[in-house]
Motif scaffolding. Sequence first.
Motif, short mmCIF file in Angstrom:
data_model
loop_
_atom_site.label_atom_id
_atom_site.label_comp_id
_atom_site.label_asym_id
_atom_site.label_seq_id
_atom_site.Cartn_x
_atom_site.Cartn_y
_atom_site.Cartn_z
N GLY A 22 0.77 -1.23 0.00
CA GLY A 22 0.00 0.00 0.00
C GLY A 22 0.81 1.29 0.00
O GLY A 22 0.24 2.37 -0.07
N LEU A 23 2.13 1.20 0.04
CA LEU A 23 2.94 2.41 0.13
C LEU A 23 2.97 3.21 -1.18
O LEU A 23 3.06 4.43 -1.15
N GLN A 24 2.92 2.53 -2.33
CA GLN A 24 2.88 3.18 -3.65
C GLN A 24 4.05 4.12 -3.89
O GLN A 24 3.95 5.08 -4.64
N ASP A 25 5.19 3.85 -3.26
CA ASP A 25 6.34 4.75 -3.31
C ASP A 25 7.30 4.51 -4.46
O ASP A 25 8.12 5.37 -4.75
N ARG A 26 7.22 3.39 -5.12
CA ARG A 26 8.17 3.10 -6.20
C ARG A 26 7.48 2.98 -7.55
O ARG A 26 8.07 2.51 -8.52
N MET A 27 6.23 3.39 -7.62
CA MET A 27 5.49 3.29 -8.87
C MET A 27 6.02 4.32 -9.86
O MET A 27 6.21 5.48 -9.52
N HIS A 28 6.28 3.84 -11.06
CA HIS A 28 6.82 4.71 -12.11
C HIS A 28 6.46 4.10 -13.46
O HIS A 28 5.87 3.03 -13.53
N TRP A 29 6.84 4.82 -14.50
CA TRP A 29 6.63 4.26 -15.83
C TRP A 29 7.77 4.63 -16.73
O TRP A 29 8.55 5.55 -16.44
N HIS A 30 7.91 3.85 -17.77
CA HIS A 30 8.93 4.06 -18.79
C HIS A 30 8.17 4.45 -20.06
O HIS A 30 7.60 3.58 -20.73
N PRO A 31 8.13 5.74 -20.40
CA PRO A 31 7.35 6.17 -21.56
C PRO A 31 7.96 5.75 -22.90
O PRO A 31 7.29 5.84 -23.92
N ALA A 32 9.18 5.31 -22.88
CA ALA A 32 9.83 4.90 -24.12
C ALA A 32 10.62 3.62 -23.88
O ALA A 32 11.10 3.37 -22.78
N MET A 33 10.71 2.82 -24.91
CA MET A 33 11.48 1.58 -24.86
C MET A 33 12.45 1.61 -26.04
O MET A 33 12.11 2.08 -27.12
N GLU A 34 13.66 1.12 -25.82
CA GLU A 34 14.64 1.00 -26.90
C GLU A 34 14.91 -0.47 -27.14
O GLU A 34 15.36 -1.17 -26.23
#
Length: 131
Positions: A22-34
């Motif tokens: 439930g901490l949600q502290d490391r949520m991220h995204w990678h908008p691009a992939m190589e």
Amino acid sequence: MSRALTLARAVCRFDFLESAPGLQDRMHWHPAMERGEAFKRLYDEDLSRDPLAWLDERLRDGVVTLTLGGIEDAERFADDAEQLALQADAIVAETAAVLNGFRRSGWPPVTGRDERGMALRTRSGTTGPAS
């Protein structure tokens, strides 16, 4: 009659990670992939605040999501984005179920971390000092 399914390399990736339930502290995204590999990592306050609403927005507006990832002329994928938007409810529901399942079952104890603070994995797949 069966439907054709085409698989291609990913164009972005969403990582719904937490250091504790439930901490949600490391949520991220990678908008691009190589070449199919995650590239730039972005932390978004909206993603950490309400990850399911954020995911729903990204899925419902695929053209904008592609544009954020640097895809040129993202409008050419408007038909695909429309099909993705039709699946948003199911994808968000499944994401919620998986997150809730992990949160209920708890995280394994962490006995070692790398220089970035990430839990180390043992050969058995549990977290702990590398063996």
